[in-house]
Design a protein around this motif. Structure first.
Motif, short mmCIF file in Angstrom:
data_model
loop_
_atom_site.label_atom_id
_atom_site.label_comp_id
_atom_site.label_asym_id
_atom_site.label_seq_id
_atom_site.Cartn_x
_atom_site.Cartn_y
_atom_site.Cartn_z
N UNK A 86 0.83 -1.21 0.00
CA UNK A 86 0.00 0.00 0.00
C UNK A 86 0.87 1.26 0.00
N UNK A 87 1.89 1.29 0.84
CA UNK A 87 2.78 2.46 0.86
C UNK A 87 3.48 2.64 -0.49
N UNK A 88 3.96 1.55 -1.06
CA UNK A 88 4.65 1.62 -2.36
C UNK A 88 3.72 2.21 -3.42
N UNK A 89 2.49 1.64 -3.51
CA UNK A 89 1.55 2.14 -4.51
C UNK A 89 1.10 3.57 -4.21
N UNK A 90 1.00 3.91 -2.93
CA UNK A 90 0.63 5.28 -2.56
C UNK A 90 1.67 6.29 -3.06
N UNK A 91 2.94 5.99 -2.85
CA UNK A 91 4.00 6.88 -3.34
C UNK A 91 4.04 6.89 -4.87
N UNK A 92 3.84 5.73 -5.47
CA UNK A 92 3.84 5.66 -6.94
C UNK A 92 2.70 6.47 -7.53
N UNK A 93 1.52 6.34 -6.94
CA UNK A 93 0.36 7.09 -7.41
C UNK A 93 0.60 8.58 -7.25
N UNK A 94 1.20 8.98 -6.14
CA UNK A 94 1.49 10.39 -5.91
C UNK A 94 2.44 10.94 -6.97
N UNK A 95 3.53 10.22 -7.24
CA UNK A 95 4.48 10.70 -8.25
C UNK A 95 3.87 10.67 -9.65
N UNK A 96 3.05 9.66 -9.93
CA UNK A 96 2.40 9.60 -11.23
C UNK A 96 1.38 10.73 -11.40
N UNK A 97 0.69 11.10 -10.33
CA UNK A 97 -0.28 12.20 -10.44
C UNK A 97 0.44 13.52 -10.69
N UNK A 98 1.63 13.71 -10.11
CA UNK A 98 2.42 14.92 -10.39
C UNK A 98 2.83 14.93 -11.87
N UNK A 99 3.26 13.78 -12.39
CA UNK A 99 3.64 13.68 -13.80
C UNK A 99 2.46 13.97 -14.70
N UNK A 100 1.30 13.40 -14.35
CA UNK A 100 0.10 13.61 -15.16
C UNK A 100 -0.27 15.09 -15.16
#
Length: 159
Positions: free
Chosen positions: A28-42
């Motif tokens: 969950x933590x891994x995907x949470x950080x990944x989602x956060x960085x991907x949302x910044x990229x988006x």
């Protein structure tokens, strides 16, 4: 089953559940950080897309303005003569003076070469003899002369 076996099995079950929870929490933590960085990229990609879209709209507007300005380019070439066309300038002005029944004298004074930001120009002097009405009509005719011109100074002598 004895109490010690029960305790062992209970600790084993709790440990397994706790291990699974730790693994799931890590995922969950891994995907949470990944989602956060991907949302910044988006978000940054959306901004870049909006800027590119605005640039394309500007290019399209400029292209349509360029196409509509092409018609005026011919008019501009007719109004602003090439240097070799100025040979006939005195004859063209003489024709305007002749129509107004004026006596005519013409002389070139100097030439200002064309620059990157300004058109070149030719200064000349005219001597015209005739009645005041004909002179005024000549000045009016020069307003619609086929080349761009300006009257810098005028001197009228009665004689």
């Amino acid at each position: 089953m004895t109490t010690s076996d029960f305790k062992k099995r209970l600790f084993k079950e709790i440990g397994t559940a706790f291990g699974v929870m730790l693994i799931l929490g890590g995922i969950l933590l891994f995907f949470g950080f990944s989602i956060s960085s991907l949302s910044v990229k988006i978000s940054s990609m959306r901004q870049e897309f909006a800027m590119r879209s605005a640039s394309l709209e500007s290019i399209a507007a400029l292209r349509s303005q360029y196409k509509s300005a092409q018609g005026y380019l011919g008019v501009l070439h007719n109004v602003v003569p090439q240097k070799d066309q100025l040979i006939d300038l005195s004859k063209d002005i003489q024709e305007v003076a002749r129509r107004g029944k004026l006596e005519y004298g013409f002389s070139f004074i100097n030439e200002t070469p064309r620059t990157e930001t300004n058109l070149g120009s030719v200064n000349f002097s005219l001597s015209l003899v005739g009645d005041l009405t004909s002179l005024i009509n000549f000045v009016k005719d020069m307003r619609s002369f086929k080349y761009i011109n300006s009257l810098d100074s005028i001197s009228v002598t009665k004689g």
